[in-house]
Motif scaffolding. Sequence first.
Motif, mmCIF file in Angstrom:
data_model
loop_
_atom_site.group_PDB
_atom_site.id
_atom_site.type_symbol
_atom_site.label_atom_id
_atom_site.label_comp_id
_atom_site.label_asym_id
_atom_site.label_seq_id
_atom_site.Cartn_x
_atom_site.Cartn_y
_atom_site.Cartn_z
ATOM 1 N N ILE A 219 -78.936 -59.348 -31.880
ATOM 2 C CA ILE A 219 -79.212 -58.116 -31.131
ATOM 3 C C ILE A 219 -78.691 -58.232 -29.696
ATOM 4 O O ILE A 219 -78.035 -57.317 -29.190
ATOM 5 N N GLU A 220 -78.982 -59.366 -29.053
ATOM 6 C CA GLU A 220 -78.504 -59.578 -27.680
ATOM 7 C C GLU A 220 -76.979 -59.587 -27.638
ATOM 8 O O GLU A 220 -76.369 -59.038 -26.717
ATOM 9 N N LEU A 221 -76.370 -60.200 -28.649
ATOM 10 C CA LEU A 221 -74.913 -60.265 -28.707
ATOM 11 C C LEU A 221 -74.311 -58.880 -28.912
ATOM 12 O O LEU A 221 -73.308 -58.534 -28.283
ATOM 13 N N SER A 222 -74.927 -58.069 -29.760
ATOM 14 C CA SER A 222 -74.440 -56.698 -29.975
ATOM 15 C C SER A 222 -74.509 -55.880 -28.692
ATOM 16 O O SER A 222 -73.573 -55.144 -28.363
ATOM 17 N N LEU A 223 -75.605 -56.016 -27.972
ATOM 18 C CA LEU A 223 -75.752 -55.303 -26.703
ATOM 19 C C LEU A 223 -74.726 -55.790 -25.684
ATOM 20 O O LEU A 223 -74.117 -54.986 -24.971
ATOM 21 N N LEU A 224 -74.496 -57.105 -25.641
ATOM 22 C CA LEU A 224 -73.500 -57.664 -24.721
ATOM 23 C C LEU A 224 -72.103 -57.128 -25.029
ATOM 24 O O LEU A 224 -71.358 -56.747 -24.123
ATOM 25 N N ILE A 225 -71.750 -57.061 -26.303
ATOM 26 C CA ILE A 225 -70.441 -56.536 -26.697
ATOM 27 C C ILE A 225 -70.320 -55.068 -26.299
ATOM 28 O O ILE A 225 -69.286 -54.640 -25.778
ATOM 29 N N SER A 226 -71.379 -54.308 -26.513
ATOM 30 C CA SER A 226 -71.362 -52.888 -26.130
ATOM 31 C C SER A 226 -71.193 -52.716 -24.625
ATOM 32 O O SER A 226 -70.439 -51.863 -24.166
ATOM 33 N N LYS A 227 -71.897 -53.532 -23.849
ATOM 34 C CA LYS A 227 -71.788 -53.451 -22.390
ATOM 35 C C LYS A 227 -70.422 -53.926 -21.907
ATOM 36 O O LYS A 227 -69.835 -53.331 -21.003
ATOM 37 N N ALA A 228 -69.908 -54.994 -22.507
ATOM 38 C CA ALA A 228 -68.608 -55.522 -22.101
ATOM 39 C C ALA A 228 -67.484 -54.537 -22.399
ATOM 40 O O ALA A 228 -66.519 -54.434 -21.645
ATOM 41 N N SER A 229 -67.614 -53.797 -23.490
ATOM 42 C CA SER A 229 -66.573 -52.821 -23.849
ATOM 43 C C SER A 229 -66.701 -51.532 -23.053
ATOM 44 O O SER A 229 -65.804 -50.694 -23.084
ATOM 45 N N GLY A 230 -67.832 -51.372 -22.364
ATOM 46 C CA GLY A 230 -68.027 -50.165 -21.564
ATOM 47 C C GLY A 230 -68.637 -49.024 -22.356
ATOM 48 O O GLY A 230 -68.737 -47.912 -21.856
ATOM 49 N N LEU A 231 -69.046 -49.289 -23.587
ATOM 50 C CA LEU A 231 -69.645 -48.240 -24.414
ATOM 51 C C LEU A 231 -71.074 -47.927 -23.991
ATOM 52 O O LEU A 231 -71.539 -46.807 -24.146
ATOM 53 N N VAL A 232 -71.769 -48.923 -23.476
ATOM 54 C CA VAL A 232 -73.153 -48.759 -23.045
ATOM 55 C C VAL A 232 -73.245 -49.222 -21.595
ATOM 56 O O VAL A 232 -72.711 -50.260 -21.243
ATOM 57 N N GLU A 233 -73.907 -48.440 -20.781
ATOM 58 C CA GLU A 233 -74.125 -48.840 -19.400
ATOM 59 C C GLU A 233 -75.580 -49.255 -19.241
ATOM 60 O O GLU A 233 -76.441 -48.874 -20.030
ATOM 61 N N ASP A 234 -75.851 -50.040 -18.191
ATOM 62 C CA ASP A 234 -77.217 -50.468 -17.924
ATOM 63 C C ASP A 234 -78.084 -49.257 -17.628
ATOM 64 O O ASP A 234 -77.680 -48.356 -16.890
ATOM 65 N N LEU A 235 -79.250 -49.254 -18.185
ATOM 66 C CA LEU A 235 -80.218 -48.194 -17.875
ATOM 67 C C LEU A 235 -81.026 -48.642 -16.674
ATOM 68 O O LEU A 235 -81.539 -49.760 -16.643
ATOM 69 N N GLN A 236 -81.122 -47.792 -15.707
ATOM 70 C CA GLN A 236 -81.894 -48.124 -14.515
ATOM 71 C C GLN A 236 -83.267 -47.485 -14.638
ATOM 72 O O GLN A 236 -83.393 -46.274 -14.852
ATOM 73 N N MET A 237 -84.283 -48.290 -14.494
ATOM 74 C CA MET A 237 -85.656 -47.798 -14.573
ATOM 75 C C MET A 237 -86.128 -47.461 -13.163
ATOM 76 O O MET A 237 -86.012 -48.262 -12.257
ATOM 77 N N ASN A 238 -86.642 -46.258 -12.964
ATOM 78 C CA ASN A 238 -87.157 -45.854 -11.657
ATOM 79 C C ASN A 238 -88.651 -45.748 -11.683
ATOM 80 O O ASN A 238 -89.311 -45.423 -12.533
#
Length: 132
Positions: free
Chosen positions: A113-132
């Motif tokens: 799961i962590e690896l899938s998220l890392l790949i998504s972030k590295a490819s630019g498909l998913v951006e970090d969600l900022q919690m306010n």
Amino acid sequence: MTTLSFDNDRAVDRHYFQRTEEENLKAAAADEALAQRFRKNDGKGLLQFCKEVAGSLIQRYLVSNDPKQVRFTVSRDLQKLTGCSGKQASYLIDLALELIHLKVHGEYCRNEIELSLLISKASGLVEDLQMN
């Protein structure tokens, strides 16, 4: 010829590995070709791209011997070459480090799961969600 030594008294001077001007031009051309491939693929072939980033990390570490400086330099170069953000460059480096870990230990350091998220972030498909 490459010499590796863990004994500081016997270690080869790191400046021996500095590039000539001609080698710098060839490296710049290779970097530009790599950047073009990254832009053209638009996230496809990401693991192959990160293998090349991993090679760059290892090469630079052999010259510099300062992991923090190597990471900073590679991140800066990735941002210049690909036009990605600092965070995305960091994710690309993290993915490259995962590939090095896989090659050395035969398994990834992170779970699926962590690896899938890392790949998504590295490819630019998913951006970090900022919690306010």
